[in-house]
Design an enzyme around this catalytic site. Structure first.
Site, PDB file in Angstrom:
ATOM      1  CB  ILE A 127      -4.568   9.616   3.395  1.00 47.91           C
ATOM      2  CG1 ILE A 127      -5.527   9.046   4.443  1.00 47.91           C
ATOM      3  CG2 ILE A 127      -3.408   8.661   3.124  1.00 47.91           C
ATOM      4  CD1 ILE A 127      -6.250   7.794   3.990  1.00 47.91           C
ATOM      5  CG  ASP A 184      -0.035   1.848  -2.257  1.00 49.30           C
ATOM      6  OD1 ASP A 184       0.541   0.943  -2.883  1.00 49.30           O
ATOM      7  OD2 ASP A 184      -0.248   1.800  -1.034  1.00 49.30           O
ATOM      8  CB  THR A 259       5.608  14.118  -8.340  1.00 53.49           C
ATOM      9  OG1 THR A 259       6.121  13.107  -9.217  1.00 53.49           O
ATOM     10  CG2 THR A 259       4.307  14.659  -8.913  1.00 53.49           C
ATOM     11  CD  GLU A 261       7.514   7.961  -5.147  1.00 52.76           C
ATOM     12  OE1 GLU A 261       7.932   7.123  -5.960  1.00 52.76           O
ATOM     13  OE2 GLU A 261       7.812   7.940  -3.941  1.00 52.76           O
TER      14      GLU A 261
END
EC number: 2.1.1.33
Length: 286
Positions: A127, A184, A259, A261
């Site tokens: 997004i 999130d 990833t 993260e």
């Protein structure tokens, strides 16, 4: 007078870098690299640098982001994202997207999945504007710099809000795998409605996921892990797969470390909580 942010200041290095990348991106992201006049044969494209794509860590999924999306899956022109798989004679796609990385971040998972699943088209949905631009530029560079002409042609990214428009992109039962990697956590209780796993959204995921397909989740937040497991276990169309299955699955091995993260959690020696669920057959209506 208030100073312009560096990203908008025509005299800044970041602004010049972005403008240059944007001009190349407009042409290169929708065509076969070797057919573009912007890249000479044998010329390498530098991988993008994250410092030029500054972006907030999170984006409000309920805001009006003025996103472009098709009215229905039939209206989506996938050839712009996967030009290698467009039939030159009839203009139709030879494959459909079957793997989706929801909230793909900087694209690490897709890039590792690409050679592992060369016969599948893999889509990342993100997004945030600058993060999407970074992934687009990263894929352009990888496609150009890879010796094999098939290299990384099966992955791409689009800016989209999966919480609002997922059925606009995918047909019923189109996907075989869906990934939700380090989403999130929305810690505050009043923000829980913005989490990517909810009862309502799970019904949409079940719609686009084929029977026997798999939902992959991973997070370093135990509370969020328990939330996702609870909602998936309560949904009638999902069933949790065993720990043994998770340990032997290739995608889980990739997901743990691919990833950005995941790598950050690894450096900090944090915990990674994994849960995988299979899509059950839709009950017959008597």
């Amino acid at each position: 007078m208030k100073a312009k942010p560096l990203s908008q200041d025509p005299g800044s290095k970041r602004y010049a870098y972005r403008i240059n990348k944007e001009e190349n991106r407009k042409e290169l992201k929708h065509v076969k690299i070797n057919e573009s006049s912007l890249v000479q044969e044998g010329q390498k494209i530098d991988l993008p640098k994250k410092r030029y794509y500054r972006q907030r860590a999170h984006s409000n999924p309920f805001s009006d982001h003025q996103l472009e999306y098709p009215v229905s899956p039939q209206d989506m022109d996938w050839s712009k994202l996967y030009p290698y798989y467009k039939n030159a004679e009839n203009g139709q796609m030879t494959k459909k997207v079957t793997i989706a990385d929801i909230g793909c971040g900087f694209g690490g998972l897709m890039i590792d999945l690409s050679p592992a699943f060369p016969e599948d088209l893999i889509l990342g949905m993100e997004i945030r504007v600058q993060v999407t631009n970074y992934v687009e530029d990263r894929i352009i560079a990888l496609r150009n710099n890879t010796a094999s002409k098939h290299g990384f042609q099966n992955i791409n990214v689009l800016r989209g809000n999966a919480m609002k428009f997922l059925p606009n992109f995918f047909e019923k039962g189109q996907l075989s795998k869906m990934f939700f990697c380090f989403p999130d956590p929305h810690f505050k209780q009043r923000k829980h409605k913005a989490r990517i796993i909810t009862n309502t959204l799970l019904s949409e995921y079940a719609y686009v996921l084929k029977e026997g397909g798999v939902v992959y989740t991973i997070t370093d937040v135990k509370d969020l892990h328990e939330w996702m497991v609870k909602h998936l276990e309560e949904h009638p169309l999902f069933e949790r797969l065993s720990k043994e299955w998770e340990e032997n699955d290739e995608c889980v091995k990739i997901m743990r470390n691919a990833t950005e993260e995941g790598k950050k959690v690894e450096r900090k020696k944090g915990d990674k909580f994994v849960a995988c669920f299979t899509r059950l057959p839709t009950p017959a209506i008597l």
